[in-house]
Enzyme design. Structure first.
Site, PDB file in Angstrom:
ATOM      1  N   HIS A  63       0.825  -1.222   0.000  1.00  0.00           N
ATOM      2  CA  HIS A  63       0.000   0.000   0.000  1.00  0.00           C
ATOM      3  C   HIS A  63       0.858   1.271   0.000  1.00  0.00           C
ATOM      4  O   HIS A  63       0.531   2.264   0.658  1.00  0.00           O
ATOM      5  CB  HIS A  63      -0.947   0.015   1.206  1.00  0.00           C
ATOM      6  CG  HIS A  63      -1.919  -1.120   1.236  1.00  0.00           C
ATOM      7  ND1 HIS A  63      -3.117  -1.092   0.554  1.00  0.00           N
ATOM      8  CD2 HIS A  63      -1.874  -2.313   1.857  1.00  0.00           C
ATOM      9  CE1 HIS A  63      -3.768  -2.231   0.767  1.00  0.00           C
ATOM     10  NE2 HIS A  63      -3.030  -2.991   1.541  1.00  0.00           N
ATOM     11  N   ASN A 136     -10.248  -3.277   2.570  1.00  0.00           N
ATOM     12  CA  ASN A 136      -9.972  -3.211   1.136  1.00  0.00           C
ATOM     13  C   ASN A 136     -11.258  -2.861   0.400  1.00  0.00           C
ATOM     14  O   ASN A 136     -12.350  -2.865   0.988  1.00  0.00           O
ATOM     15  CB  ASN A 136      -9.424  -4.544   0.608  1.00  0.00           C
ATOM     16  CG  ASN A 136      -7.957  -4.754   0.927  1.00  0.00           C
ATOM     17  OD1 ASN A 136      -7.181  -3.800   1.042  1.00  0.00           O
ATOM     18  ND2 ASN A 136      -7.556  -6.005   1.075  1.00  0.00           N
TER      19      ASN A 136
END
Length: 555
Positions: A63, A136
Site C-alpha cells: 500500500h 480493502n
C-alpha cells in the site's frame, strides 16, 4: 523590495533548525572570503544538507501509493442491542476520522489507476481512543493462510533478476495465482471492473475479515463491516485506466482533493452484517475464510452510520504518509475473530509502523489518540507505562513508568454490566497490590472461558479441513460472481483485462494453467482465454485441476 506578486502573508521569520533567526540569504553559503572554500562552521548549509540526506522515510512495503483526507463519523442508528462499544450506542455520536486510500502492490510512484485492489483504511479518533478499520475495496482477499502473505506480496513486486514489475512481466504473478487457486474469487473481482475504480469518492470498503460485536453479558455475534459510497461504485474502462496511468498518475489523489476543496464532500454509509455463533457453526463456509463472502440474503446489511470527508490535509507527509493504521486498534465491545490472517495482521501492522516511523509513531499528531490530550473533551485522560525512545512528543511528565503506589494510575472498570454508555466507571489505584492465586481461580471466570472454548473448538474444526486446501467450495462464489453478477459487457471486460495482463507471461505452461484454472470456474471462459493466449485447453473440475498442476502435501 517586496514584489507585488506575492499572494499570501506568512508571519514566520526564516531561522535555522534550532530556531535562531538567520539574516543572510538562505541560499548563500559561508566561504573563506569571496570565492574561497566553504566553511564547516556554516550550520545553515551543513544542517540543510544533512536533513536532506535523511528526509525520506521508508515507503510502506504494501500500500505504498495512496492519498487521503479527514472528516467525521456519525452514528445514525444505535447498535446497543449488539455491542457495548461506546461509539455505537447513542444516535448522533460523532468523532473525527482520517482515511487513506491506496493501491496494494505498487510502489510510491505507481499510477493511481493501475489494476489492483485498493486499501481503504479509516482511523476513528473516538473519545475512548483510536479505532482503526483496515479494509480493502473488495469483500475477499487472495489468501486465508497467514504464512502465504509475504510470499504473495513478493509476486506482486519486482522480479529479483530482471527487476521488472508485473505490468511488464506477469510470469511470477500468474505462477502464484495458478498454484494457489483459493485466490480465484479475489482475482475475479480484480480483473472485473472494480479493479479500476473511477474515484475514491465512489468506492466501497469491506472488512473482509470477521470480527465480533460483544454485549455486556459476554455474549457476542460475528460481524462483517461494509462502508458503501453513497454515489455508488463507478469504474474506469481498461482504455481509460491505461491512458490516465500515463497522463495523470496522481488522478485519484487530485480528484479527491479537488472534490473536497470545491465542497463536494464525499459521503459513505456504514453497514454491518451479523451472524450468531450457532449460525457460524452451521455455515456452509468457515467464517475465518477470507476468500468467501456472507450472502446478503441470508445475512442482510444493517445501516448504522455515515462518514463524511470534508477536510483536505494541509501537509501530505505529516497527515497522510505518517498516518498509521492497525487492525489491532479496537475499542472495547469490538473484538477480532480467530481468522488466522487477521490474527497475523494484528501484529504485523504495528511492527511495520515501528520500523517506518519509530517506536513512538502513535504520538505523531495525526495518530495521537484524543484521550492523551488534556481538554480534548474525552471522558478520561489516558496514561500508560511506555516511555522514551526516538521522537517523543509526550513523555508523560513525572508520572512513574511502573505500577506505583507513589502516584497510582487509575483504571476503568472491566465489568461491562456496570458500563454507562459503553464506558466503565473509574476505579482508583485498582492494580496496586499483590495478585493472589485465589484471585486467579475464580470459578465463574473459568466456566465462562470453557463455554467460549467449546464454541471456538467447533469453529476451528470447521475451518481446519479447508483453510489451506483448494476444493470445489472455493469455486462456487467466483463462479456466481462471473456468471450471475457480471453482465455480458463486464464478462468481455474481464477477458480483455486478463489477456492484457497475462500476455506478458514468459512461460507458456503458466498461460495454459491460467486457462485451465478459469475453465474450472467457467468452461467457455477457459476456452476463450486459451484461444486468446494460444495454449491448449481441457475442461477440468477442481480436483482434476489440482492433479494436473501437481499435488503438494499439506505436511
Amino acid at each position: 523590495m517586496v514584489s507585488e506578486y506575492y499572494t499570501q502573508k506568512d508571519d514566520a521569520v526564516y531561522a535555522t533548525s534550532n530556531g535562531v533567526p538567520y539574516s543572510a540569504h538562505p541560499l548563500g553559503a559561508q566561504t573563506a572570503g569571496p570565492g574561497g572554500p566553504l566553511l564547516l562552521q556554516d550550520f545553515n548549509l551543513i544542517d540543510d544538507l544533512s536533513h536532506f540526506d535523511q528526509e525520506r522515510i521508508p515507503e510502506r512495503v504494501v500500500h505504498a501509493k495512496g492519498g487521503g483526507a479527514h472528516g467525521y463519523f456519525e452514528l445514525t442508528d444505535s447498535l446497543s442491542d449488539l455491542t457495548y462499544a461506546r461509539p455505537f450506542q447513542t444516535v448522533g455520536y460523532k468523532c473525527p476520522v482520517s482515511i487513506r486510500f491506496s493501491t496494494v502492490g505498487g510502489e510510491r510512484g505507481t499510477p493511481d489507476t493501475l489494476r489492483d485492489p485498493r486499501g481503504y483504511s479509516i482511523k476513528f479518533k473516538t473519545d475512548i481512543g483510536n479505532m482503526d478499520w483496515v479494509f480493502n475495496n473488495t469483500p475477499v482477499f487472495f489468501i486465508r493462510d497467514p504464512n502465504k502473505f509475504a510470499k504473495f506480496i513478493h509476486t506482486q513486486k519486482r522480479d529479483p533478476s530482471t527487476h521488472l514489475n508485473q505490468n511488464m512481466d506477469s510470469t511470477m504473478t500468474w505462477d502464484y495465482y495458478t498454484l494457489n487457486p483459493e485466490c480465484l474469487h479475489q482475482i475475479t473481482y480484480m480483473f472485473g471492473p472494480r479493479g479500476t475504480p473511477k474515484t475514491w469518492a465512489g468506492m466501497h470498503g469491506y472488512s473482509g475479515h470477521t470480527f465480533k460485536f460483544v454485549k455486556e453479558d459476554g455474549s457476542f455475534n460475528y460481524i462483517q463491516l461494509h462502508v458503501l459510497a453513497d454515489d455508488g461504485f463507478p469504474t474506469l474502462s481498461i482504455e481509460e485506466a491505461n491512458e490516465l496511468a500515463g497522463a495523470a498518475p496522481e488522478y485519484h489523489i487530485k480528484d479527491l482533493y479537488d472534490r473536497i476543496a470545491e465542497k463536494k464532500f464525499p459521503t459513505y454509509s456504514v453497514y454491518v452484517q451479523t451472524m450468531s455463533p450457532e449460525q457460524a457453526e452451521n455455515f456452509r463456509f468457515s467464517i475465518n475464510d477470507l476468500t468467501k463472502v456472507w450472502p446478503h440474503k441470508e445475512f442482510p446489511l444493517r445501516k448504522f452510520g455515515k462518514i463524511v470527508l470534508d477536510k483536505n490535509p494541509e501537509n501530505y507527509h505529516a497527515e497522510i504518509e505518517q498516518l498509521a493504521f492497525s487492525p489491532a486498534h479496537l475499542v472495547p465491545g469490538l473484538e477480532p475473530s480467530n481468522d488466522p490472517v487477521l490474527q497475523s495482521r494484528l501484529y504485523s501492522y504495528s511492527d511495520t509502523h515501528r520500523h517506518r516511523l519509530g517506536t513512538n509513531y502513535q504520538q505523531l499528531p495525526v495518530n495521537r489518540p484524543r484521550t492523551f490530550e488534556k481538554g480534548s473533551g474525552c471522558p478520561f485522560l489516558a496514561g500508560n507505562l511506555q516511555r522514551d525512545g526516538p521522537a517523543v512528543f509526550d513523555n508523560q511528565g513525572s508520572r512513574p513508568n511502573y505500577l506505583s503506589s507513589l502516584q497510582p494510575i487509575n483504571a476503568v472498570s472491566s465489568n461491562p454490566k456496570e458500563y454507562s454508555n459503553g464506558l466503565g466507571t473509574t476505579e482508583r489505584a485498582k492494580y496496586i497490590g499483590v495478585v493472589t492465586k485465589k484471585e486467579t481461580d475464580k470459578y465463574t471466570v473459568l466456566q465462562s472461558e470453557r463455554a467460549k472454548r467449546a464454541h471456538d473448538e467447533k469453529i476451528w474444526l470447521n475451518s481446519y479441513d479447508y483453510i489451506s486446501g483448494f476444493s470445489e467450495l472455493d469455486v462456487e462464489q467466483p463462479r456466481a460472481l462471473y456468471q450471475k453478477v457480471f453482465n455480458d459487457e463486464q464478462r468481455k471486460y474481464f477477458v480483455e483485462a486478463v489477456v492484457g495482463h497475462a500476455s506478458t507471461i514468459t512461460k507458456s505452461y503458466i498461460k495454459e494453467r491460467l486457462a485451465l484454472l478459469f475453465g474450472v470456474m467457467d468452461e467457455d471462459l477457459g476456452k476463450t482465454l486459451a484461444n486468446r493466449l494460444e495454449v491448449k485447453f481441457e475442461k477440468l473440475n477442481a480436483e482434476e485441476y489440482a492433479n494436473k498442476v501437481g499435488i503438494s502435501p499439506a505436511n
